[in-house]
Design a protein around this motif. Structure first.
Motif, PDB file in Angstrom:
ATOM      1  N   ASN A 170       0.818  -1.220   0.000  1.00 42.72           N
ATOM      2  CA  ASN A 170       0.000   0.000   0.000  1.00 42.72           C
ATOM      3  C   ASN A 170       0.849   1.266   0.000  1.00 42.72           C
ATOM      4  OD1 ASN A 170      -2.671   1.077   0.047  1.00 42.72           O
ATOM      5  ND2 ASN A 170      -2.394   1.617   2.189  1.00 42.72           N
ATOM      6  N   GLU A 171       2.106   1.121   0.462  1.00 41.96           N
ATOM      7  CA  GLU A 171       2.944   2.306   0.651  1.00 41.96           C
ATOM      8  C   GLU A 171       3.267   3.012  -0.661  1.00 41.96           C
ATOM      9  OE1 GLU A 171       7.069   3.534   2.957  1.00 41.96           O
ATOM     10  OE2 GLU A 171       6.935   1.616   1.919  1.00 41.96           O
ATOM     11  N   LYS A 172       3.532   2.254  -1.739  1.00 44.54           N
ATOM     12  CA  LYS A 172       3.886   2.869  -3.021  1.00 44.54           C
ATOM     13  C   LYS A 172       2.756   3.746  -3.533  1.00 44.54           C
ATOM     14  CE  LYS A 172       7.189  -0.640  -4.516  1.00 44.54           C
ATOM     15  NZ  LYS A 172       7.534  -1.668  -5.546  1.00 44.54           N
ATOM     16  N   ALA A 177       0.751   9.235  -4.545  1.00 48.29           N
ATOM     17  CA  ALA A 177      -0.340  10.205  -4.428  1.00 48.29           C
ATOM     18  C   ALA A 177       0.106  11.445  -3.661  1.00 48.29           C
ATOM     19  CB  ALA A 177      -1.538   9.565  -3.735  1.00 48.29           C
ATOM     20  N   LEU A 178       0.921  11.265  -2.613  1.00 42.93           N
ATOM     21  CA  LEU A 178       1.379  12.411  -1.817  1.00 42.93           C
ATOM     22  C   LEU A 178       2.337  13.293  -2.612  1.00 42.93           C
ATOM     23  CD1 LEU A 178       1.868  10.773   1.703  1.00 42.93           C
ATOM     24  CD2 LEU A 178       0.176  12.491   1.071  1.00 42.93           C
ATOM     25  N   VAL A 179       3.202  12.672  -3.407  1.00 42.75           N
ATOM     26  CA  VAL A 179       4.129  13.458  -4.233  1.00 42.75           C
ATOM     27  C   VAL A 179       3.352  14.277  -5.265  1.00 42.75           C
ATOM     28  CG1 VAL A 179       5.921  13.305  -5.998  1.00 42.75           C
ATOM     29  CG2 VAL A 179       6.109  11.935  -3.917  1.00 42.75           C
ATOM     30  N   LYS A 180       2.388  13.647  -5.930  1.00 39.73           N
ATOM     31  CA  LYS A 180       1.555  14.366  -6.901  1.00 39.73           C
ATOM     32  C   LYS A 180       0.758  15.476  -6.221  1.00 39.73           C
ATOM     33  CE  LYS A 180       1.021  10.452 -10.070  1.00 39.73           C
ATOM     34  NZ  LYS A 180       0.064   9.456 -10.615  1.00 39.73           N
ATOM     35  N   SER A 181       0.321  15.214  -4.988  1.00 38.50           N
ATOM     36  CA  SER A 181      -0.417  16.226  -4.230  1.00 38.50           C
ATOM     37  C   SER A 181       0.466  17.431  -3.935  1.00 38.50           C
ATOM     38  CB  SER A 181      -0.941  15.618  -2.935  1.00 38.50           C
ATOM     39  OG  SER A 181      -1.534  16.601  -2.112  1.00 38.50           O
ATOM     40  N   SER A 182       1.750  17.186  -3.614  1.00 37.93           N
ATOM     41  CA  SER A 182       2.685  18.290  -3.352  1.00 37.93           C
ATOM     42  C   SER A 182       2.880  19.148  -4.596  1.00 37.93           C
ATOM     43  CB  SER A 182       4.041  17.740  -2.884  1.00 37.93           C
ATOM     44  OG  SER A 182       3.938  17.129  -1.626  1.00 37.93           O
ATOM     45  N   VAL A 183       2.998  18.506  -5.762  1.00 41.05           N
ATOM     46  CA  VAL A 183       3.128  19.249  -7.018  1.00 41.05           C
ATOM     47  C   VAL A 183       1.883  20.101  -7.257  1.00 41.05           C
ATOM     48  CG1 VAL A 183       3.321  19.024  -9.522  1.00 41.05           C
ATOM     49  CG2 VAL A 183       4.674  17.540  -8.031  1.00 41.05           C
TER      50      VAL A 183
END
Length: 551
Positions: A170-172, A177-183
């Motif tokens: 589940n971690e990947k 999603a978190l990296v895309k959210s930061s962008v």
């Protein structure tokens, strides 16, 4: 979690061994206190007081509190030091980045990385320490279970292994999603800056406001919400996995253990009690998972900003920053075969200026004229060495400007560009003359609008023209030998425009200042010693003006 702890280890330089020891001791003391409680519970008799066990329990509790507090406090200090170092390093890299490199980075990632992301990393510290300490306690509990029953240990480890498998799978998804959210958050910050800067224009045009809100704000907010929701749902699964461990473990001990060995039935209540005590550390671990995942996304965003800055860094700027500011004697600023070209952008043709050969004489007033987009502002940035020329040389008399004297060369100039920024205090002016400040404010008709007290500007909420006049006050106070004005008079009323050309510029010339001004006010060309004209990035011949002087 691995990336988080690798980041901490890399940025902290070294992790204090005493802090690590205290964290471990806190976990062990917590586990021993649990074991003492369970052991004492087996011997309880009505009216009896097990003083030795009580003393041991209290001592272990005190040791846990002391060690846990120490590790949390030191970890907080360490992480705040990491954040401080991170911010200073990024800002330090910015000092050795050329203006062109800085202009190529969206402002949104600066704001989000140096504020929200560093805050996310900072607040993750306590949860991370709790997770480490709790994991040590869980290991201790597993060892206790091993002493009581090998089969119970196998069941517990099997359940843990299964849950870890689901967690890693589940971690990947969460990380992506978190990296895309930061962008997406960086885009939102950038667009929010556009909303605030262009608020007047948007208010004047309903259609424009609707379009901007729909495409630049609501669309980005929707994307961010969708990505954060996706990450949140993944995190919820991870938290649920961690919290369900207790029930699964109890079920395994209660229903599976008797099937393997009926002789272990008598210890099942004690095993379940151990697992119940483990619920606290498991909760700590579950709380740490989303906090550390968000911190890792913040770390990725900060690393992305550093990579962007590194791409814009210049060896020449690094050399320049290391050189001391020294006084330069000169009579002329000479540009020999200077040309400059912007980097090639996808889908566009890079703008360029030059080649050009010009001379600016000390103590003279030079006007630069030309149509919009002819390259006047770009030329000023090349002249002041904010943009490094693509080719050619800038010389003070016969001394070439190189990275080794560029800082001293830049120090000759005081500039007011069209996109100037008005600082709220007199930055770089150590001992401002109060009487001179008051005189300048009065001459600029600003004395009843604002004041400068102890180097601080009391009111910057002024009209566009008033702000430019206040910027001129600060420029005069800097007392530099060369003054650059990029269309300063464009926002002034006729009275101040005449004051600028017929009074202020002659006064500056009388003081020995060199003035280079971009202007469209041809009726005041008589105030200049020279007039240069730009067309399509090049200087062209200019006819004689009213004062009888030409190029």
């Amino acid at each position: 979690m691995r990336r988080y702890f690798e980041f901490v280890r890399a940025e902290a330089g070294r992790i204090d061994r005493l802090t690590v020891l205290m964290t471990a001791v806190a976990g062990i003391a917590n586990g021993l206190a649990v074991a003492t409680a369970i052991h004492t519970a087996e011997k309880l008799q009505p009216g009896s007081l097990h003083f030795r066990e009580l003393l041991l329990f209290v001592s272990l509790m005190a040791l846990f509190v002391y060690c846990k507090r120490y590790s949390m406090n030191e970890s907080t200090r360490m992480m705040e030091g990491v954040v401080r170092t991170l911010r200073l390093r990024i800002l330090g890299k910015l000092r050795t980045t050329g203006l062109l490199g800085q202009e190529g980075i969206d402002k949104g990632i600066f704001y989000s990385s140096l504020t929200a992301d560093t805050s996310t990393i900072s607040t993750s510290t306590v949860t991370a320490v709790n997770a480490v300490s709790s994991s040590i306690m869980l290991v201790f509990i597993l060892l206790y279970i091993a002493v009581m029953s090998t089969k119970a240990l196998v069941i517990s480890c099997g359940i843990i292994g299964l849950l870890i498998f689901f967690y890693l799978g589940n971690e990947k998804r969460i990380s992506s999603a978190l990296v895309k959210s930061s962008v997406s958050e960086n885009r939102f910050m950038n667009n929010l800056g556009g909303l605030l800067a262009g608020f007047k224009e948007l208010k004047m045009n309903r259609r424009k406001y609707d379009d901007f809100s729909r495409e630049e704000l609501e669309g980005v907010i929707d994307d961010s919400a969708e990505l954060k929701t996706d990450a949140g749902l993944g995190l919820n699964v991870t938290i649920l996995i961690a919290q369900t461990f207790l029930l699964i473990a109890i079920g395994g001990i209660l229903f599976l253990l008797p099937q393997f060995d009926s002789s272990d039935i008598s210890i099942i209540p004690k095993l379940i009690a151990l697992l119940l005590f483990a619920s606290g550390p498991i909760g700590d671990f579950a709380m740490a998972i989303p906090a550390i995942s968000r911190a890792e996304a913040a770390i990725d965003n900060i690393r992305a900003l550093e990579r962007l800055i590194d791409q814009g860094q210049s060896r020449n700027e690094t050399i320049c920053e290391r050189q001391p500011i020294e006084p330069l004697s000169w009579g002329t600023i000479r540009l020999d075969d200077i040309h400059f070209q912007f980097p090639l952008r996808e889908g566009g043709r890079p703008f360029s200026i030059g080649p050009m050969d010009l001379i600016f004489h000390k103590g003279e007033i030079t006007f630069i004229v030309g149509g919009n987009g002819s390259g006047k502002s770009t030329f000023l940035k090349v002249l002041t060495s904010l943009y490094e020329p693509t080719g050619g040389h800038i010389r003070l008399d016969d001394r070439e400007i190189t990275p080794y004297n560029r800082a001293s060369y830049r120090d000759l100039f005081s500039t007011i560009f069209t996109d100037y920024y008005l600082f709220r205090r007199l930055v770089g002016i150590d001992t401002p003359d109060g009487d001179r400040i008051q005189t300048l404010l009065e001459r600029m008709e600003l004395a009843d609008k604002t004041s400068i007290e102890h180097g601080e500007i009391t009111n910057c909420d002024l009209s566009t023209g008033q702000k430019k006049r206040l910027a001129l006050v600060t420029s005069v106070l800097e007392d530099k030998p060369v003054m650059i004005f990029d269309e300063w008079a464009a926002d002034q009323d006729p009275v101040f425009r005449q004051f600028f050309y017929d009074v202020l510029l002659p006064e500056l010339k009388a003081q020995g200042k060199t003035v280079i001004a971009v202007t469209h006010d041809d009726r005041y060309f008589h105030a200049a010693d020279r007039v240069y004209k730009m067309e399509y990035g090049r200087f062209v011949a200019y006819e004689e003006h009213a004062g009888g002087l030409g190029t």
